[in-house]
Enzyme design. Structure first.
Site, PDB file in Angstrom:
ATOM      1  N   SER A  84      -6.356   4.488   7.645  1.00 23.17           N
ATOM      2  CA  SER A  84      -6.629   3.087   7.334  1.00 23.17           C
ATOM      3  C   SER A  84      -7.709   2.609   8.286  1.00 23.17           C
ATOM      4  CB  SER A  84      -5.373   2.228   7.521  1.00 23.17           C
ATOM      5  OG  SER A  84      -5.733   0.855   7.494  1.00 23.17           O
TER       6      SER A  84
ATOM      7  N   TYR B 116       1.151  -0.053  13.747  1.00 21.95           N
ATOM      8  CA  TYR B 116       0.565   0.510  12.513  1.00 21.95           C
ATOM      9  C   TYR B 116      -0.862   1.031  12.749  1.00 21.95           C
ATOM     10  CZ  TYR B 116      -1.014   0.838   7.659  1.00 21.95           C
ATOM     11  OH  TYR B 116      -1.539   1.286   6.480  1.00 21.95           O
TER      12      TYR B 116
HETATM   13  N1  NAP Z   1      -2.093  -0.707   0.620  1.00 19.75           N
HETATM   14  C1  NAP Z   1      -3.148  -0.746   1.437  1.00 19.75           C
HETATM   15  O1  NAP Z   1      -3.935  -1.707   1.455  1.00 19.75           O
HETATM   16  C2  NAP Z   1      -3.399   0.391   2.380  1.00 19.75           C
HETATM   17  C3  NAP Z   1      -4.537   0.319   3.206  1.00 19.75           C
HETATM   18  C4  NAP Z   1      -4.791   1.373   4.064  1.00 19.75           C
HETATM   19  C5  NAP Z   1      -3.945   2.462   4.103  1.00 19.75           C
HETATM   20  N2  NAP Z   1      -2.839   2.496   3.293  1.00 19.75           N
HETATM   21  C6  NAP Z   1      -1.980   3.672   3.381  1.00 19.75           C
HETATM   22  O2  NAP Z   1      -1.778   4.200   2.077  1.00 19.75           O
HETATM   23  C7  NAP Z   1      -0.581   4.980   2.055  1.00 19.75           C
HETATM   24  C8  NAP Z   1       0.221   4.631   0.820  1.00 19.75           C
HETATM   25  O3  NAP Z   1       0.678   3.293   0.980  1.00 19.75           O
HETATM   26  P1  NAP Z   1       0.719   2.248  -0.228  1.00 19.75           P
HETATM   27  O4  NAP Z   1      -0.187   1.153   0.113  1.00 19.75           O
HETATM   28  O5  NAP Z   1       0.577   2.970  -1.514  1.00 19.75           O
HETATM   29  O6  NAP Z   1       2.204   1.655  -0.039  1.00 19.75           O
HETATM   30  P2  NAP Z   1       3.545   1.992  -0.836  1.00 19.75           P
HETATM   31  O7  NAP Z   1       3.375   1.702  -2.276  1.00 19.75           O
HETATM   32  O8  NAP Z   1       4.639   1.308  -0.081  1.00 19.75           O
HETATM   33  O9  NAP Z   1       3.651   3.560  -0.651  1.00 19.75           O
HETATM   34  C9  NAP Z   1       4.146   4.118   0.528  1.00 19.75           C
HETATM   35  C10 NAP Z   1       4.891   5.376   0.160  1.00 19.75           C
HETATM   36  O10 NAP Z   1       5.444   5.930   1.372  1.00 19.75           O
HETATM   37  C11 NAP Z   1       6.830   6.200   1.114  1.00 19.75           C
HETATM   38  N3  NAP Z   1       7.620   6.082   2.335  1.00 19.75           N
HETATM   39  C12 NAP Z   1       7.781   5.000   3.126  1.00 19.75           C
HETATM   40  N4  NAP Z   1       8.672   5.281   4.083  1.00 19.75           N
HETATM   41  C13 NAP Z   1       9.088   6.560   3.892  1.00 19.75           C
HETATM   42  C14 NAP Z   1      10.011   7.410   4.539  1.00 19.75           C
HETATM   43  N5  NAP Z   1      10.733   7.013   5.593  1.00 19.75           N
HETATM   44  N6  NAP Z   1      10.168   8.662   4.065  1.00 19.75           N
HETATM   45  C15 NAP Z   1       9.499   9.109   2.978  1.00 19.75           C
HETATM   46  N7  NAP Z   1       8.606   8.342   2.317  1.00 19.75           N
HETATM   47  C16 NAP Z   1       8.420   7.074   2.768  1.00 19.75           C
HETATM   48  C17 NAP Z   1       7.248   5.119   0.147  1.00 19.75           C
HETATM   49  O11 NAP Z   1       8.461   5.496  -0.480  1.00 19.75           O
HETATM   50  P3  NAP Z   1       9.453   4.331  -1.043  1.00 19.75           P
HETATM   51  O12 NAP Z   1       8.824   3.891  -2.326  1.00 19.75           O
HETATM   52  O13 NAP Z   1      10.749   5.051  -1.215  1.00 19.75           O
HETATM   53  O14 NAP Z   1       9.486   3.258  -0.024  1.00 19.75           O
HETATM   54  C18 NAP Z   1       6.050   5.096  -0.788  1.00 19.75           C
HETATM   55  O15 NAP Z   1       6.123   6.154  -1.719  1.00 19.75           O
HETATM   56  C19 NAP Z   1       0.119   4.697   3.381  1.00 19.75           C
HETATM   57  O16 NAP Z   1      -0.119   5.762   4.274  1.00 19.75           O
HETATM   58  C20 NAP Z   1      -0.570   3.436   3.872  1.00 19.75           C
HETATM   59  O17 NAP Z   1      -0.499   3.309   5.274  1.00 19.75           O
HETATM   60  C21 NAP Z   1      -2.559   1.490   2.437  1.00 19.75           C
END
Ligand code: NAP
Length: 258
Positions: free
Chosen positions: A116, A142
């Site tokens: 990120s 984070y």
């Molecule tokens: N959204 C943004 O703007 C953004 C920006 C920069 C980077 N990112 C990164 O993108 C990646 C995906 O995030 P997202 O935005 O798509 O959010 P998201 O929809 O919440 O996806 C996160 C995923 O991680 C899983 N997860 C969370 N805690 C976990 C655990 N303890 N064990 C196993 N799996 C777990 C979640 O599973 P559950 O569904 O079961 O919770 C979900 O599948 C992350 O690494 C995040 O830091 C996101």
């Protein structure tokens, strides 16, 4: 995760999640295979690695994408601050446990980690990665976990040089997802306003797809991409190979690999 050795030449997608229902639904939708692991438990990660090694003779792509933001300080079953464990230590351990299998992919394997751009304002303290000496703030924990992801990627590239592995990390954009569900502010990411203003999950997945399919991947080994563009890390710590080495060594101790 992609295993290109599947029957009839079609790659198998191993879908990893912690919720049996959600993971099974995704696997069914895309014709993949579901595997369960809660990254809050390193024993789960070890079991997951064993399952994957038993199930797949080769692994072409490992996507380290799971991530979370924790507003309150939470400690994992292994005694680590939860943001550090879920976003960094668990994928660090999984990658290490799969490393030998990644090296057998005939066309080379890729380890693609979701970082990120918030790493830019992060500060890592190797003597206190769990942040026990500071008050917990999601705005520190984070970004620090994402800076660790970038350093891990650089060091993985260095350590596996000549073994056919490409390591790369990327920022997906600011995407309307449930990432901020734990926080009153970040929860707005998936409100109607967030969905109107931010990228869609499909757009957020574009860099992963791009990096998974880019030709001549060795040219980007160890790089960080801001969406589809390579970026020289804009944080002094993210350009410090000595810190990357030390972080790797400290991490092997923290996950019990040493
Ligand atoms: N959204 C943004 O703007 C953004 C920006 C920069 C980077 N990112 C990164 O993108 C990646 C995906 O995030 P997202 O935005 O798509 O959010 P998201 O929809 O919440 O996806 C996160 C995923 O991680 C899983 N997860 C969370 N805690 C976990 C655990 N303890 N064990 C196993 N799996 C777990 C979640 O599973 P559950 O569904 O079961 O919770 C979900 O599948 C992350 O690494 C995040 O830091 C996101």
């Amino acid at each position: 995760m992609l295993d290109g050795a599947a029957i009839s030449g079609h790659p198998t997608v191993a879908v990893v999640g912690r919720s049996p229902e959600k993971t099974a639904a995704v696997a069914q939708r895309i014709g993949g295979r579901a595997h369960l692991a809660d990254y809050g438990r390193l024993d789960d990660v070890r079991r997951l690695a064993a399952d994957l090694l038993a199930a797949y003779g080769r692994i072409d792509i490992l996507a380290n994408n799971a991530g979370a933001i924790f507003t309150r300080r939470t400690t994992s079953a292994d005694g680590h601050e939860m943001t550090l464990q879920v976003n960094y230590l668990a994928p660090f351990l999984l990658t290490n446990l799969l490393l030998d299998r990644l090296t057998v992919a005939p066309d080379g394997a890729r380890v693609i980690s979701t970082g990120s751009n918030v790493y830019r304002r992060a500060r890592l303290n190797l003597d206190d990665l769990d942040g026990t000496r500071r008050q917990h703030r999601d705005q520190q924990a984070y970004p620090a976990s994402k800076l660790a992801t970038i350093l891990f990627t650089q060091e993985l590239a260095r350590r596996t040089q000549g073994r056919g592995i490409t390591a790369v990390a990327f920022h997906p954009g600011v995407v309307a997802t449930d990432l901020g569900r734990d926080s009153p502010v970040f929860r707005l990411m998936n409100s109607w306003l967030g969905r109107a203003a931010l990228s869609t999950p499909r757009q957020g997945a574009e860099p992963l797809l791009y990096l998974a399919t880019i030709a001549d991947p060795q040219t980007i080994n160890g790089s960080y991409f801001n969406r589809l563009k390579p970026e020289d890390p804009a944080n002094e710590q993210a350009r410090d190979p000595h810190l990357a080495r030390q972080l790797w060594e400290r991490s092997t101790e923290l996950v019990g690999l040493a």
